[in-house]
Design an enzyme around this catalytic site. Structure first.
Site, short mmCIF file in Angstrom:
data_model
loop_
_atom_site.label_atom_id
_atom_site.label_comp_id
_atom_site.label_asym_id
_atom_site.label_seq_id
_atom_site.Cartn_x
_atom_site.Cartn_y
_atom_site.Cartn_z
CG ASP A 76 -2.12 -0.85 0.95
OD1 ASP A 76 -2.21 -1.64 -0.01
OD2 ASP A 76 -2.97 -0.99 2.13
N GLY A 77 2.08 1.21 0.90
CA GLY A 77 2.81 2.34 0.72
C GLY A 77 3.49 2.67 -0.58
CG ASP A 186 -2.13 10.94 22.93
OD1 ASP A 186 -2.01 11.77 23.70
OD2 ASP A 186 -2.04 9.72 23.01
CB THR A 197 -9.46 0.84 5.67
OG1 THR A 197 -8.99 1.22 4.80
CG2 THR A 197 -11.17 0.41 5.66
CB SER A 200 -9.00 7.03 10.37
OG SER A 200 -10.31 7.36 10.99
CD GLN A 257 6.19 10.74 2.54
OE1 GLN A 257 6.97 11.59 2.18
NE2 GLN A 257 5.62 10.16 1.63
#
Length: 330
Positions: A76-77, A186, A197, A200, A257
């Site tokens: 996915d990255g 936080d 998905t 979050s 990032q």
């Protein structure tokens, strides 16, 4: 919706994760197939030391060489990285191949490359337009801060967090200029339906179908038990401003990032991007013989997302159903 490549000399951009041996072998096999069957295709790659021999160097930016199709190999990255290469303007269709890491954004296994590529070049595909976000930054006086990140197109989420600070952040949240709440937590996550998905979801946010146009606001470990996630229409503009009373600055990350540090009084405004990212669906190239007679949806009708939340997230899987699954395998 349907999409097709140009009839003459389409150009393809290869985006891949670190070239381990399996990735090298997959790229070599895929490019050999494209060169042999579609010899007029121009193949491009980022300017990296591991660029394939047959590929031309491609530089992102306003003056970049036009690309007709993006092929990603990785996880996915890798798709998130491909999205970041197109910070301005439209994004070409993205054909994503999994290299051992099956995620929500990876509809094709690398073993299916011939069917996927042939269908894409023949125009027999449908795409899911995944919404993206764009960001701008403001100083304590409300003036825009010029940063290299302001044109970033975010596919998953923008996260404002306390980073290494031991103190909670105090963040004022504005929706379309109207003060919504003061969040002591936080941090906060503003995500797309695709990002619902990802981070979050881990923070307790809702699962949103990626075809919807919506913006999700999810708190990270809020002090108040009544601070629940919210879903806004994509026309909304959400501003997160670090309160002057906040005891620490906040780190801001886009798609994982780290990009900026916001001091008390500074803010980030998030809104829907004009440019979505069109991802090619696996179900759109399913052959008729792959569907059982009388069962399931026909080719092009099956929802990849429905399959994925069941197979990948094990959505609503009960203890009984898991036990039956283990029994059926034994």
């Amino acid at each position: 919706m349907s999409a097709s490549l140009p009839d003459l000399w389409p150009s393809v951009l290869i985006v891949n994760k670190l070239r381990t041996k399996p990735v090298v072998d997959a790229i070599d096999t895929l490019l050999k197939y494209i060169r042999e069957k579609y010899p007029d295709v121009e193949i491009y790659h980022e300017d990296r030391p591991d660029i394939p021999e047959c590929a031309k160097v491609w530089h992102p930016g306003p003056d970049a060489q036009p690309i007709d199709l993006v092929i990603t190999l990785g996880g996915d990255g890798t798709i998130l990285h491909a999205s970041s290469l197109f910070k301005t303007g439209a994004v070409p269709p993205v054909l994503s191949f999994s290299m051992g890491t099956l995620g929500f954004l990876l509809p094709f296994h690398i073993d299916d490359y011939t069917k996927a590529i042939d269908s894409a070049f023949a125009g027999r595909i449908t795409v899911l337009h995944r919404m993206r976000l764009s960001c701008s930054f403001q100083d304590s006086g409300g003036e825009r801060i010029d940063t290299q990140c302001e044109d970033w197109q975010v596919m998953n989420e923008v996260a404002l967090h306390r980073g290494s600070s031991p103190h909670l952040n105090t963040i004022d949240v504005f929706v379309d200029g109207q003060h919504l709440t003061e969040a002591v937590s936080d941090g906060l996550i503003v995500s797309t339906p695709t990002g619902s998905t990802a981070y979050s979801l881990s923070a307790g946010g809702p699962i949103v179908h990626p075809s919807l146009s919506a913006i999700v606001l999810t708190p990270i470990c809020p002090r108040s038990l009544s601070f629940r996630p919210l879903v806004f229409p994509s026309s909304s503009s959400i501003t997160l401003r670090i309160s002057e009373r906040s005891r620490a600055s906040a780190g801001l990350s886009m798609d994982g990032q780290v990009s900026h540090i916001l001091s008390p009084g500074e803010a980030v405004t998030v809104r829907a991007s004009l440019y979505s990212i069109p991802c090619i669906n696996r179900s759109s190239i399913t052959e008729p013989e792959d569907i059982l007679d009388g069962e399931g949806a026909g080719p092009g009708k099956e929802d990849d997302w429905v399959r994925d939340i069941n197979n990948l997230l094990q959505y609503n899987a009960t203890f009984r159903s898991k036990a039956l699954t283990r029994h059926s395998r034994s």
